[in-house]
Motif scaffolding. Structure first.
Motif, short mmCIF file in Angstrom:
data_model
loop_
_atom_site.label_atom_id
_atom_site.label_comp_id
_atom_site.label_asym_id
_atom_site.label_seq_id
_atom_site.Cartn_x
_atom_site.Cartn_y
_atom_site.Cartn_z
N GLU A 64 128.63 37.07 20.58
CA GLU A 64 129.58 36.87 19.49
C GLU A 64 130.41 38.14 19.32
N ARG A 65 131.56 37.97 18.75
CA ARG A 65 132.41 39.11 18.40
C ARG A 65 131.57 40.16 17.64
N GLY A 66 131.66 41.40 18.04
CA GLY A 66 130.90 42.45 17.38
C GLY A 66 129.62 42.81 18.12
N ASP A 67 129.23 41.98 19.10
CA ASP A 67 128.08 42.32 19.94
C ASP A 67 128.53 43.21 21.10
N SER A 68 127.56 43.58 21.89
CA SER A 68 127.84 44.25 23.16
C SER A 68 127.33 43.40 24.30
N LEU A 69 128.06 43.39 25.39
CA LEU A 69 127.56 42.74 26.59
C LEU A 69 127.05 43.82 27.53
N LYS A 70 125.76 43.73 27.83
CA LYS A 70 125.11 44.68 28.74
C LYS A 70 125.23 44.14 30.16
N VAL A 71 125.79 44.93 31.04
CA VAL A 71 125.99 44.52 32.43
C VAL A 71 125.20 45.48 33.32
N GLU A 72 124.14 44.96 33.90
CA GLU A 72 123.38 45.78 34.86
C GLU A 72 123.89 45.46 36.26
N ILE A 73 124.36 46.47 36.94
CA ILE A 73 124.85 46.28 38.32
C ILE A 73 123.64 46.41 39.24
N LEU A 74 123.12 45.27 39.64
CA LEU A 74 121.85 45.28 40.40
C LEU A 74 122.08 45.51 41.88
N GLY A 75 123.23 45.06 42.38
CA GLY A 75 123.44 45.24 43.81
C GLY A 75 124.88 45.01 44.20
N MET A 76 125.30 45.69 45.25
CA MET A 76 126.64 45.49 45.82
C MET A 76 126.50 45.58 47.34
N VAL A 77 126.70 44.46 47.99
CA VAL A 77 126.57 44.42 49.45
C VAL A 77 127.94 44.17 50.06
N PRO A 78 128.41 45.07 50.91
CA PRO A 78 129.73 44.84 51.52
C PRO A 78 129.66 43.63 52.44
N THR A 79 130.75 42.85 52.46
CA THR A 79 130.72 41.60 53.21
C THR A 79 131.80 41.54 54.29
N THR A 212 125.74 41.62 42.51
CA THR A 212 124.71 41.01 41.66
C THR A 212 124.65 41.76 40.33
N VAL A 213 124.87 41.02 39.26
CA VAL A 213 124.82 41.63 37.93
C VAL A 213 123.92 40.81 37.01
N ARG A 214 123.25 41.48 36.11
CA ARG A 214 122.51 40.79 35.05
C ARG A 214 123.25 41.03 33.73
N LEU A 215 123.49 39.94 33.00
CA LEU A 215 124.31 39.99 31.78
C LEU A 215 123.45 39.67 30.55
N SER A 216 123.42 40.57 29.61
CA SER A 216 122.60 40.35 28.41
C SER A 216 123.40 40.71 27.17
N VAL A 217 123.03 40.06 26.08
CA VAL A 217 123.72 40.28 24.81
C VAL A 217 122.92 41.26 23.98
N GLU A 218 123.58 42.25 23.43
CA GLU A 218 122.91 43.13 22.47
C GLU A 218 123.66 43.05 21.14
N LYS A 219 122.88 42.93 20.09
CA LYS A 219 123.46 42.74 18.75
C LYS A 219 123.79 44.11 18.17
N LYS A 220 124.80 44.70 18.74
CA LYS A 220 125.11 46.09 18.43
C LYS A 220 126.59 46.29 18.63
N LYS A 221 127.23 46.95 17.69
CA LYS A 221 128.68 47.11 17.77
C LYS A 221 129.04 48.42 18.45
N ILE A 222 129.88 48.33 19.44
CA ILE A 222 130.45 49.52 20.07
C ILE A 222 131.96 49.34 20.08
#
Lengths: 302, 302, 302, 302
Positions: A64-79, A212-222
């Motif tokens: 929701e507006r006012g949250d933060s989206l946490k993006v963990e960059i788990l992997g990047m494989v050149p193709t 590869t990314v993992r996306l999580s919501v944190e209830k925290k305003k930045i």
């Protein structure tokens, strides 16, 4: 927490409140293949036009507006075995009268060795015969829908992220974006095999990746993006001149040090004054990028 | 090649064409004790007033306009158990409206452990109870007389060097300044025990040092300061905004890569585009400082 | 209150604490002939070298650090039938990549009609056949010795004045400079027959003048130059980027409106918010110049 | 060429590729009533939220990407007896440390006399008892859909126009915007009864207007907005710092002088060097605005 393999059917040259291409749950992982900055895929076929076509948007349930989206960059494989750069530094990174002396900018091709994880110029350049670079993959452009229903070109950046072209935004790094629209609406693309500070030729080594990314919501305003690597925490400001980008990044770091590390402005000043590091993201795009970085060695999260 | 122990009888708040306090031969070494930025000596006695009183000028025989003065920083030994900083970040490094929220800036005292080579705040600050910093000595302000007979405040910097407050300017580093007056007229002072990027509280840990430098003349024209560490070469631009400082540093690096490393502008662009590092010197003084740095791993001097 | 006819025997490329060439009493008038920016006199003979050789310094009895020197520009009479400009806009005033398209800068000559008080290009330029400009004389570079015994190039400017290249600094205008050295040590030179905003070709129409100024001491502290025309009051900031020059000028205007016009920051904000005018002095020199100007119609001096 | 009275049913906080609210023919006139910057109408009822709600978009038949949309501002009639401003200058227009001394910013109310066409503060302010301003209406924010399908906040501006807050954009002025989307998609709103240079309190006198504009398509490519008043032509650049805004405006003026006035870069340099005027639009919004203005007295259109 599911893992989604996301194959876009369309790509976007803006980051904004567009209809979601994928819905995922909070904490899910997404694997997706990105085009290069000019819109070519791993097979060398043009699937979209530039600048920086994006995969997305991905709607993350619960954001929701006012949250933060946490993006963990788990992997990047050149193709792909090839990449490209511009061949000359941008006019805005040299003294103005020196621009007269720059050769015209062309496209230079690179060979990527996906076994050795290295890159070299496809055609020899005098003086750089043995210039073989280890790959240091990073995401050039990613972020979430900006406020007010805006849709902003992937050539630039802002509080929502975007085309920051910051070298540390690669595998192992986590970044948080401020959410301004329901579902956050995450986009990514424009990955680089290697890039120096400032992206001063206007490109990194532009190529295609499986990300590869993992996306999580944190209830925290930045307000501005925040990030973390194995060693450091950092904040990002996007603006011109660099001075203003640095102001945004520093203000965001002061807010973070206060809320999560119990450091008031004086304590934070003592800390930053003696140990802060500033990293130049890009000095090519309409908004420049500066990161304010602090070693975790000095910090104890409360 | 002699070694001179230089004890100033006067200190200067400008860098300029003043009468020499010492004459030395090309290649001689100088050992001298500096005051802190406020003019206090190792005994805590005020010998001069701020800003940044300088030892010098040192006339180096043979240095002519158009040459470079090579300064090897051979050693920096702290000579006092105390240092000081300002206690709050400067108004210009945060978002303008955030300046309202900054506490007033005071002087904070630090204890310097010359055995352990570390520093800590003299009075405890909540959240920084275990904040003990290894010393990383550096010269905040040094340089040579600028062109046209100018004499410029040690609060600022320019092509001639000056108050650059760049973290890498410590022991083991060599720096070259463009000579604009006979004898070069070298000044130094304002040493810091520790300093973060940007000198964003307006000080490093300001204290006194015994500094050892070797000064040599090179018959080579440069425009902005150049430097070398064990690992890197770098150039320095001093200007506002940071964007302009970065332009000067990048233009100087392009000149250097062409003249000494045989890289034309295209080759240099390929190199810098993928491996350059930009370091923020200071963002506090009237002129900001940006360094353009390249790892020597990529370079082969011709 | 005497009138002095001052004929320099030497000219200076810095503004600083040099030995006075003339001593005058508070309120005296000085008539002096200036060289052009390149050091040529009214007879076309080179008497000094550039940049901007100055007449002076003039020691004004009674001027002490912390005072203001009031300079009334009583008259400017052109003394030569020729002037010169650079023929192309500077690289820093166009988009960086456009610098590639600029022709090389040459010197262009102008004819000055001292009867008609007008100027025209000496050689016809297509499209400018009827380009005849009324003279609008102004002093490009003037000011007083800066603080700390500094001596600063006449190519640039600061709190002390200097090379501001601001169009309104002509006959009928009064300007105040902050005094930093005993006697103020006033310098002037570099007069222009005409100049647009920004001095974007790097010159006005550079020529020689007989200039008449009255110099008086006011026991009043200012930080940046202040001025007054028949219609307006203005303050001047000199810095880069223009944003910072504007900050200095605006802060100085707020101080002035408070001390002399009884307007607190809210009242001054209401006034400036709706009626302020910003004028660009130069955007060519190392420090740019911005003036903050208010019509006297809105002001009642207390 | 019809006249349309356009009453929006919705307002927008972005300028972008939204569904048209009105279709008109090339050359038609539109009369529409705007809300104030905070979204209140002439009756004091809130119809939308800020920032700067826009009327539009208006689709102009025949407008294609690469064209220009000519906007003639035929009339602006104030429709309310009240307006508002912020009561204190913005932090970014004063020296950073001075921000500490600014009072908090509040809303100040103004009375608008629609008979006398003047405005005054609703509550007396010491020192401004007789501060009665003649109305000088202007449109703060207007423009056309930007490229790439972007939708950009009405708080800022760009090549497409937007929140430029430039004092000359009032009745009698014509402005051209570069068309990036079919139909151009014109928006307008945020009108000011009065405003100084820079919009340094963050507002003009914000109120409601009935605005009359004529919209026409020209088959001519421009990059940045261009304009014309009775006396002058001008170009507009929107960016930070002001230096970059000035570069855009100057580059656009050079292009215009070449294409329409037959002046090559040398001739245009001679002209601009001696007669150009730079006007500061806003120095408050995320992008600052600078206009490059030339008197038509010097120009002969080919």
């Amino acid at each position: 927490m599911a893992t989604h393999r996301f194959t876009p059917t369309a790509y976007h040259n803006v980051i904004g409140s567009l209809p979601p291409a994928l819905h995922i749950a909070d904490g899910d992982t997404v694997i997706t293949e990105t085009l290069d900055a000019a819109g070519y895929d791993k097979g060398g076929i043009q699937r979209a036009s530039g600048p920086n076509p994006m995969n997305g948007p991905i709607f993350v349930e619960g954001a929701e507006r006012g949250d933060s989206l946490k993006v963990e960059i788990l992997g990047m494989v050149p193709t792909r075995d090839t990449g490209f750069t511009r061949s000359v530094v941008a006019g805005n990174v040299v003294e103005p009268e020196d621009v007269r002396t720059l050769p015209p900018g062309n496209r230079a091709n690179w060979q990527i060795d996906r076994q050795a994880l290295s890159a070299r110029l496809a055609e020899p350049v005098a003086g750089l015969e043995s210039f073989v670079l280890p790959l240091t993959p990073m995401i050039g452009c990613f972020g979430v829908a900006p406020s007010l229903g805006q849709a902003i070109s992937t050539a630039t950046s802002g509080e929502f992220g975007g085309n920051m072209d910051y070298r540390l935004l690669g595998p192992g790094t986590t970044i948080w974006f401020p959410v301004s629209a329901p579902g956050a609406l995450f986009f990514l693309g424009d990955c680089h095999a290697v890039q120096g500070d400032g992206e001063i030729v206007g490109t990194g080594i532009e190529t295609t990746f499986e990300v590869t990314v993992r996306l999580s919501v944190e209830k925290k305003k930045i307000i501005w993006p925040r990030g973390e690597t194995a060693d450091d925490i950092f904040t990002i400001g996007n603006a011109r001149p660099l001075d203003q980008a640095l102001q945004h990044a520093t203000s965001e770091m002061l807010r973070w040090l206060a809320s999560d590390y119990g450091l008031d402005k004086t304590a934070a000043s003592h800390l930053l004054g003696q140990v802060v590091r500033y990293d130049v993201g890009n000095v090519f795009d309409p908004a420049y990028t500066m990161a304010c970085r602090v070693s975790k060695a000095w910090l104890q999260r409360r």
